[in-house]
Motif scaffolding. Structure first.
Motif, PDB file in Angstrom:
ATOM      1  N   ALA A   1       0.832  -1.232   0.003  1.00 27.25           N
ATOM      2  CA  ALA A   1      -0.008  -0.045  -0.086  1.00 27.25           C
ATOM      3  C   ALA A   1       0.885   1.229  -0.043  1.00 27.25           C
ATOM      4  N   ALA A   2       2.009   1.276   0.791  1.00 26.83           N
ATOM      5  CA  ALA A   2       2.966   2.321   0.762  1.00 26.83           C
ATOM      6  C   ALA A   2       3.375   2.752  -0.479  1.00 26.83           C
ATOM      7  N   LYS A   3       3.743   1.503  -1.126  1.00 28.53           N
ATOM      8  CA  LYS A   3       4.352   1.782  -2.323  1.00 28.53           C
ATOM      9  C   LYS A   3       3.489   2.354  -3.307  1.00 28.53           C
ATOM     10  N   GLU A   4       1.989   2.055  -3.411  1.00 23.46           N
ATOM     11  CA  GLU A   4       1.214   2.349  -4.456  1.00 23.46           C
ATOM     12  C   GLU A   4       0.799   3.814  -4.048  1.00 23.46           C
ATOM     13  N   LEU A   5       0.852   4.008  -2.850  1.00 26.91           N
ATOM     14  CA  LEU A   5       0.598   5.605  -2.127  1.00 26.91           C
ATOM     15  C   LEU A   5       1.506   6.494  -2.775  1.00 26.91           C
ATOM     16  N   SER A   6       2.831   6.289  -2.866  1.00 29.71           N
ATOM     17  CA  SER A   6       4.072   7.183  -3.564  1.00 29.71           C
ATOM     18  C   SER A   6       3.837   7.085  -4.801  1.00 29.71           C
ATOM     19  N   LYS A   7       3.543   6.250  -5.456  1.00 27.71           N
ATOM     20  CA  LYS A   7       3.530   6.074  -6.844  1.00 27.71           C
ATOM     21  C   LYS A   7       2.136   7.221  -7.425  1.00 27.71           C
TER      22      LYS A   7
ATOM     23  N   PRO B   1       4.834  12.910  -8.952  1.00 25.78           N
ATOM     24  CA  PRO B   1       5.200  12.713 -10.285  1.00 25.78           C
ATOM     25  C   PRO B   1       6.075  11.590 -10.511  1.00 25.78           C
ATOM     26  N   ALA B   2       6.171  10.809 -11.749  1.00 30.81           N
ATOM     27  CA  ALA B   2       6.659   9.811 -12.081  1.00 30.81           C
ATOM     28  C   ALA B   2       8.316  10.274 -12.021  1.00 30.81           C
ATOM     29  N   ALA B   3       8.549  11.452 -12.308  1.00 28.85           N
ATOM     30  CA  ALA B   3       9.883  11.883 -12.432  1.00 28.85           C
ATOM     31  C   ALA B   3      10.450  12.239 -10.976  1.00 28.85           C
ATOM     32  N   SER B   4       9.838  12.215 -10.088  1.00 32.47           N
ATOM     33  CA  SER B   4      10.265  12.386  -8.793  1.00 32.47           C
ATOM     34  C   SER B   4      10.768  11.423  -8.219  1.00 32.47           C
ATOM     35  N   ARG B   5      11.734  11.351  -7.322  1.00 29.96           N
ATOM     36  CA  ARG B   5      12.431  10.151  -6.584  1.00 29.96           C
ATOM     37  C   ARG B   5      11.424   9.469  -5.708  1.00 29.96           C
ATOM     38  N   MET B   6      10.584  10.651  -5.107  1.00 30.79           N
ATOM     39  CA  MET B   6       9.635  10.171  -4.225  1.00 30.79           C
ATOM     40  C   MET B   6       8.651   9.274  -4.572  1.00 30.79           C
ATOM     41  N   SER B   7       8.353   8.930  -5.791  1.00 32.12           N
ATOM     42  CA  SER B   7       7.456   8.246  -6.304  1.00 32.12           C
ATOM     43  C   SER B   7       7.659   6.783  -6.420  1.00 32.12           C
ATOM     44  N   ARG B   8       9.172   6.392  -6.258  1.00 34.72           N
ATOM     45  CA  ARG B   8       9.576   5.231  -6.421  1.00 34.72           C
ATOM     46  C   ARG B   8      10.123   4.679  -4.827  1.00 34.72           C
ATOM     47  N   PRO B   9      10.170   3.452  -4.849  1.00 28.95           N
ATOM     48  CA  PRO B   9      10.538   2.592  -3.673  1.00 28.95           C
ATOM     49  C   PRO B   9      11.808   3.157  -3.166  1.00 28.95           C
ATOM     50  N   ARG B  10      12.003   3.520  -1.778  1.00 25.37           N
ATOM     51  CA  ARG B  10      13.332   4.065  -1.298  1.00 25.37           C
ATOM     52  C   ARG B  10      14.439   3.387  -1.626  1.00 25.37           C
ATOM     53  N   GLN B  11      14.319   1.840  -1.511  1.00 24.80           N
ATOM     54  CA  GLN B  11      15.377   1.007  -1.452  1.00 24.80           C
ATOM     55  C   GLN B  11      15.687   0.541  -2.858  1.00 24.80           C
ATOM     56  N   GLY B  12      14.904   0.940  -4.098  1.00 22.34           N
ATOM     57  CA  GLY B  12      14.977   0.488  -5.367  1.00 22.34           C
ATOM     58  C   GLY B  12      14.127  -0.511  -5.521  1.00 22.34           C
ATOM     59  N   THR B  13      14.228  -0.815  -6.938  1.00 22.84           N
ATOM     60  CA  THR B  13      13.254  -1.859  -7.327  1.00 22.84           C
ATOM     61  C   THR B  13      14.072  -3.208  -8.115  1.00 22.84           C
ATOM     62  N   GLU B  14      13.649  -4.147  -8.413  1.00 25.23           N
ATOM     63  CA  GLU B  14      14.323  -5.379  -8.704  1.00 25.23           C
ATOM     64  C   GLU B  14      15.004  -4.940 -10.007  1.00 25.23           C
ATOM     65  N   GLU B  15      14.521  -4.172 -10.990  1.00 28.30           N
ATOM     66  CA  GLU B  15      15.168  -3.737 -12.126  1.00 28.30           C
ATOM     67  C   GLU B  15      16.462  -2.818 -11.781  1.00 28.30           C
ATOM     68  N   THR B  16      16.165  -1.733 -10.742  1.00 25.13           N
ATOM     69  CA  THR B  16      17.234  -0.803 -10.556  1.00 25.13           C
ATOM     70  C   THR B  16      18.521  -1.498  -9.931  1.00 25.13           C
TER      71      THR B  16
ATOM     72  N   VAL C   1     -11.970  15.924   3.271  1.00 28.83           N
ATOM     73  CA  VAL C   1     -12.575  14.560   2.852  1.00 28.83           C
ATOM     74  C   VAL C   1     -12.662  14.558   1.453  1.00 28.83           C
ATOM     75  N   ASP C   2     -12.419  15.482   0.720  1.00 23.88           N
ATOM     76  CA  ASP C   2     -12.416  15.469  -0.858  1.00 23.88           C
ATOM     77  C   ASP C   2     -10.989  15.599  -1.479  1.00 23.88           C
ATOM     78  N   ARG C   3      -9.997  15.570  -0.582  1.00 22.97           N
ATOM     79  CA  ARG C   3      -8.568  15.700  -1.069  1.00 22.97           C
ATOM     80  C   ARG C   3      -7.810  14.634  -0.456  1.00 22.97           C
ATOM     81  N   LEU C   4      -8.221  13.522  -0.515  1.00 26.23           N
ATOM     82  CA  LEU C   4      -7.615  12.125  -0.022  1.00 26.23           C
ATOM     83  C   LEU C   4      -7.390  11.034  -0.813  1.00 26.23           C
ATOM     84  N   VAL C   5      -6.155  10.591  -1.085  1.00 20.54           N
ATOM     85  CA  VAL C   5      -5.926   9.360  -2.015  1.00 20.54           C
ATOM     86  C   VAL C   5      -5.765   8.342  -1.233  1.00 20.54           C
ATOM     87  N   THR C   6      -6.949   7.182  -1.732  1.00 23.47           N
ATOM     88  CA  THR C   6      -7.107   6.157  -0.833  1.00 23.47           C
ATOM     89  C   THR C   6      -6.585   4.779  -1.555  1.00 23.47           C
TER      90      THR C   6
END
Length: 462
Positions: free
Chosen positions: A162-168, A172-187, A430-435
């Protein structure tokens, strides 16, 4: 006839007079090599805690090498120019010391704990790890394999997924914050010792680092001790890296990470908000705690005690990156898990709690309990040197003044119910939350759509 012994009662101990408490203030200095130093003498703390902060943030990682900062952090304890990995570990053990390291958005942090009687030896080992880490090919390869082994377990964990999906979703996709802190299998697969060494050479130097030392420092010539250890670490001078602003999209919406057959649904509801440099932070902390900081908070009272949907729901604020110019941000979130059939009703009641908060506000009793829990237990929270050192390091990392934590407790105690309510309502509109919901989409999608809390999208758990 045996005479029974007479029981003697001793006077019951009485509590002494309460003494005022404040978060300890450090002494600040700079070593000849440019390393910033914060030291804090804590009488009786025979285990000394040392935190070293390196200006090597995740956003500085080269493109396609997410996770290299984490591998570098872990590799600091895998040998030096003098000791192999096994020898280094053995020397730490002889000192009775522990050395941990991790990488996060603000930078890399090393944490050392050691008995004060062996502080000199342990600081020497820490200095060698920073000055001349081995980064041996075989050790880096092993760390990469270990990290790759961790990734499937993280994806299988509903809360981590869930945490991974919320960051994504938020960033923005270009932001490092959108991706897992410790990297992905690919990286992570692309990381080798040369990449780790290059990242180290580019970002690790004493001139942009800070060391925090906390413990019973009586009788220790700290200047001499540090001069022989951390002060012997050499490196070029450099200015701190510019920090890009944090941007996020908190348009109200729902993403279901499909786990067919799941008996529970993991909830993570969030957005970004004010960090510790904002004047609203104390009220935000207090209001968020009233909403979901403990078992007696409002969310738990409704969803756990009254409805029995969950074992617990928590609301919290976590600083992502902090900056005095307002470019930082904190993650404001509500998390928990509910049984699958009650996912829709639980979310409906959660939104009702948020709407009620906006309409009726917090009570004085809720505010008073929160202040007591947050401020009253602070002396216990900071009984250990490690707890004090970690908080001082947080302050440095977040560009806060040395007296920030002490000031924060005074501000919390002075914050009123109206202020706390306004901050909580602003934090969780209540109208500005990503679930994010990790669960069985076939069972939960329709009842969630009926709530009208945002467009619902289903993605694969893979």
């Amino acid at each position: 006839m045996t005479e029974l012994a007479t029981m003697q009662f001793h006077p019951q101990p009485r509590p002494g007079e309460a003494r005022p408490w404040a978060f300890p203030a450090p002494e600040r200095g700079t070593l000849d090599n440019g390393l910033t130093l914060l030291s804090c003498h804590r009488p009786g703390q025979q285990v000394v805690a040392v935190e070293v902060l390196l200006d090597a943030p995740l956003e500085a990682e080269p493109a396609g090498l997410d996770g290299v900062a984490t591998i570098m952090a872990r590799a600091f304890s895998e040998g030096t120019d003098k000791l192999s990995a096994e020898e280094f570990a053995a020397e730490l053990e002889r000192c009775g010391a522990t050395l941990d390291a991790h990488a996060d958005h603000p930078g890399v942090r090393l944490s050392l704990e050691v008995p004060v009687s062996r502080l000199a030896k342990a600081l020497g080992l820490l200095a060698d790890a920073l000055r001349a880490p081995a980064f041996a090919d075989n050790e880096v390869e092993r760390l990469v394999r270990n990290r790759l082994d961790e990734i499937p377990h993280e994806l299988a964990n509903p809360a981590r997924r869930a945490a991974k999906e919320l960051s994504k979703e938020l960033f923005p996709a270009a932001s490092r914050m959108s991706r897992p802190r410790q990297g992905t299998e690919e990286t992570v697969t692309k990381i080798d010792s040369a990449a780790v060494r290059a990242f180290y050479d580019r970002h690790v130097r004493p001139a942009t680092a800070t060391a925090v030392i906390v413990g019973d420092l009586a009788g220790i010539d700290l200047d001499e001790l540090l001069g022989d250890t951390l002060g012997a670490w050499k490196g070029s001078s450099a200015e701190p890296r510019p920090v890009p602003p944090v941007s996020a999209d908190d348009t109200g919406r729902v993403v279901i990470v499909d786990r067919p057959g799941a008996v529970q649904t993991q909830l993570l509801i969030g957005r970004t908000g004010a960090d510790r440099h904002d004047r609203v932070w104390p009220a935000q902390v207090l209001g968020t705690y009233c909403l979901g900081g403990t078992l007696t908070s409002r969310l738990d009272r409704v969803l756990r005690e009254e409805k029995g949907y969950t074992y617990g729901v928590r609301a919290f604020g976590q600083v992502l990156r902090s900056a005095p110019d307002g470019t930082g941000a904190a993650m404001l979130a509500i998390s928990g898990s509910v049984d699958t059939p009650n996912t829709g009703p639980a979310l409906a009641d959660l939104w009702t709690v948020l709407r009620t908060l906006a309409g009726e506000g917090l009570t004085d009793a809720e505010r008073d309990v929160a202040v007591q829990n947050l401020v009253g237990v602070a002396p216990l929270k900071y009984e250990t040197a490690a707890a004090v050192a970690a908080t001082l390091a947080d302050q440095v990392e977040q560009h806060l003044p040395d007296d920030y934590q002490a000031t924060l407790y005074r501000q919390l105690a002075a914050t009123g119910t109206v202020e706390a309510t306004a901050a909580a309502v602003s934090a969780f509109p209540v109208d500005r939350l990503v679930t994010i919901l990790v669960g069985d989409a076939a069972q939960i999608k329709e009842p969630v759509e009926a709530l009208g809390i945002g467009e619902v999208t289903v993605v694969s758990a893979e």
